[in-house]
Design an enzyme around this catalytic site. Structure first.
Site, mmCIF file in Angstrom:
data_model
loop_
_atom_site.group_PDB
_atom_site.id
_atom_site.type_symbol
_atom_site.label_atom_id
_atom_site.label_comp_id
_atom_site.label_asym_id
_atom_site.label_seq_id
_atom_site.Cartn_x
_atom_site.Cartn_y
_atom_site.Cartn_z
ATOM 1 N N LYS A 182 0.897 -1.231 0.053
ATOM 2 C CA LYS A 182 0.143 0.005 0.024
ATOM 3 C C LYS A 182 1.059 1.222 0.013
ATOM 4 C CE LYS A 182 -3.701 2.318 2.510
ATOM 5 N NZ LYS A 182 -4.771 2.251 3.469
ATOM 6 N N ARG B 63 -10.867 9.623 1.458
ATOM 7 C CA ARG B 63 -10.554 10.238 2.840
ATOM 8 C C ARG B 63 -11.847 11.243 3.095
ATOM 9 N NH1 ARG B 63 -4.070 10.994 2.336
ATOM 10 N NH2 ARG B 63 -3.510 8.700 2.754
ATOM 11 N N LYS C 200 1.258 10.184 5.526
ATOM 12 C CA LYS C 200 1.290 8.767 6.237
ATOM 13 C C LYS C 200 2.593 8.450 5.555
ATOM 14 C CE LYS C 200 -3.798 8.370 6.429
ATOM 15 N NZ LYS C 200 -4.774 7.340 6.432
ATOM 16 N N GLU D 216 7.503 -6.813 1.245
ATOM 17 C CA GLU D 216 6.427 -6.719 1.925
ATOM 18 C C GLU D 216 5.483 -7.907 1.882
ATOM 19 O OE1 GLU D 216 5.621 -4.658 4.194
ATOM 20 O OE2 GLU D 216 6.493 -2.567 3.996
ATOM 21 N N LYS E 193 -2.074 -1.534 -3.861
ATOM 22 C CA LYS E 193 -2.946 -0.220 -3.655
ATOM 23 C C LYS E 193 -2.000 0.897 -3.780
ATOM 24 C CE LYS E 193 -6.420 2.022 -0.759
ATOM 25 N NZ LYS E 193 -7.277 2.036 0.545
ATOM 26 N N SER F 33 -10.125 5.597 -5.009
ATOM 27 C CA SER F 33 -11.103 6.571 -5.213
ATOM 28 C C SER F 33 -10.567 7.492 -6.282
ATOM 29 C CB SER F 33 -11.405 7.054 -4.003
ATOM 30 O OG SER F 33 -10.095 7.872 -3.391
#
Length: 333
Positions: free
Chosen positions: A202, A212, A226, A242, A257, A283
């Site tokens: 991600k 958001r 983030k 990962e 993502k 989104s």
């Protein structure tokens, strides 16, 4: 030297001439079985709120969502993914609402599984809808997101959702070690059949903005970011590490993502590991395609189906997409 591999002995357009031959050599096929439908759920009854930055997407209370779920079942969509819109009064520094057994998500999960047992239900594993600061985890006095303390809360959240009957928990927080901790908690609680869809790669992407807005964390996050836990968009090899870690810790499925800007990562993950691999058409991707279609600049049906087919071509076994209902209708027609 044989010339059969060269023009005019070889004419690549021969197989493209007719529909039947194009179909016979088609390498990737998109079906309704590839879709997971993300939905935003609200507290209350009879509530529907439009998401301004995502035309056509709505926040729905449970009674309305049940009708949406019924449509998804009738269309043959395998699963939906729940994202809660939590009232500000229930947000806190410790994100306690994330593991409230009487909270919004467990209530919705129980109702969905009762009404539509055949529909897969996936819940998000992250704390940003529940924190007053909009970060995916607990923070220290400086605002840094704490890893191990967050994982402890994520364990409680996963157990809460599993007890409500969820089929899949999907940790999207990107904390280190959370998959192994959640798997151990689930197994220890007797939830051995609860699957884990790990958001393994991600990225700290600018494409999440409308999401958001939809869940109400944008204002809490403010000018924060983030970067300290989501991946750097510049990195590709790191994504494989990962994924390897999450699989070793017990993930059943892995996720990349965002989607379309990261299809190279999807292909690398699928080629390297050969495991169930998913991607999220996020989104921002939805908003771009939808806005262009509403302005008459793109043919919505054509670009939606082409974009989703690109996920399949890249190696995705399934796609989280806000276009799921529309795409299912397109494929039926």
């Amino acid at each position: 030297m044989s010339s059969t591999g060269r023009f005019p002995g070889t004419r690549m357009r021969r197989m493209r001439r007719d529909d039947f031959s194009r179909r016979l050599m088609r390498e990737s096929v998109l079906t309704v079985d590839d879709f997971i439908y993300p939905v935003f759920v609200l507290e209350g009854e009879g509530r529907v709120e439009k998401v301004g930055s995502m035309p056509g997407v709505e926040r729905q209370s449970l009674d309305v969502l049940l009708k949406t779920a019924e449509r998804a079942v009738k269309l043959g969509i395998p699963a939906i993914a729940l994202f809660p819109v939590v009232d500000a009064s229930r947000k806190s520094l410790g994100a306690e609402e994330a593991f409230n057994p009487d909270g919004l998500v467990p209530t919705v999960v129980s109702a969905l599984k009762r009404e539509f047992p055949e529909l897969g239900v996936i819940t998000d594993g992250a704390l940003d809808p529940y924190t007053t600061h909009g970060q995916d985890g607990l923070i220290d006095a400086s605002g840094y997101v704490l890893n191990d303390e967050t994982v402890a809360v994520l364990q409680k959240q996963a157990l809460c959702h599993a007890a409500a009957g969820v089929d899949v928990v999907a940790p999207s927080d990107m904390m280190d070690g959370r998959i192994g901790s959640i798997r151990a908690a689930l197994d220890g609680g007797g939830f051995i059949h609860t699957r884990i869809l790990a958001y393994s790669a991600k990225y700290a992407s600018a494409f999440y903005g409308p999401f958001r807005d939809a869940v109400g964390s944008a204002a809490n996050l403010g000018k924060g970011n983030k970067y300290s836990y989501q991946m750097d968009p510049a990195n590709s090899d790191e994504a494989l590490k990962e994924v390897a870690l999450d699989l070793d810790e017990g993930a059943d499925m892995v996720m990349v993502k965002p989607g379309m800007p990261y299809l190279d990562i999807v292909r690398r993950v699928k080629d390297e590991f050969g495991v169930p691999t998913y991607a999220y058409q996020v989104s921002g991707e939805y908003a771009m395609l939808k806005a262009a279609a509403l302005n008459g600049w793109l043919d919505e049906k054509a670009v939606v189906l082409e974009s989703l087919l690109a996920f399949k071509r890249a190696g995705a076994d399934g796609i989280l997409t806000y276009f799921a209902l529309d795409a299912a209708e397109y494929l039926k027609g």
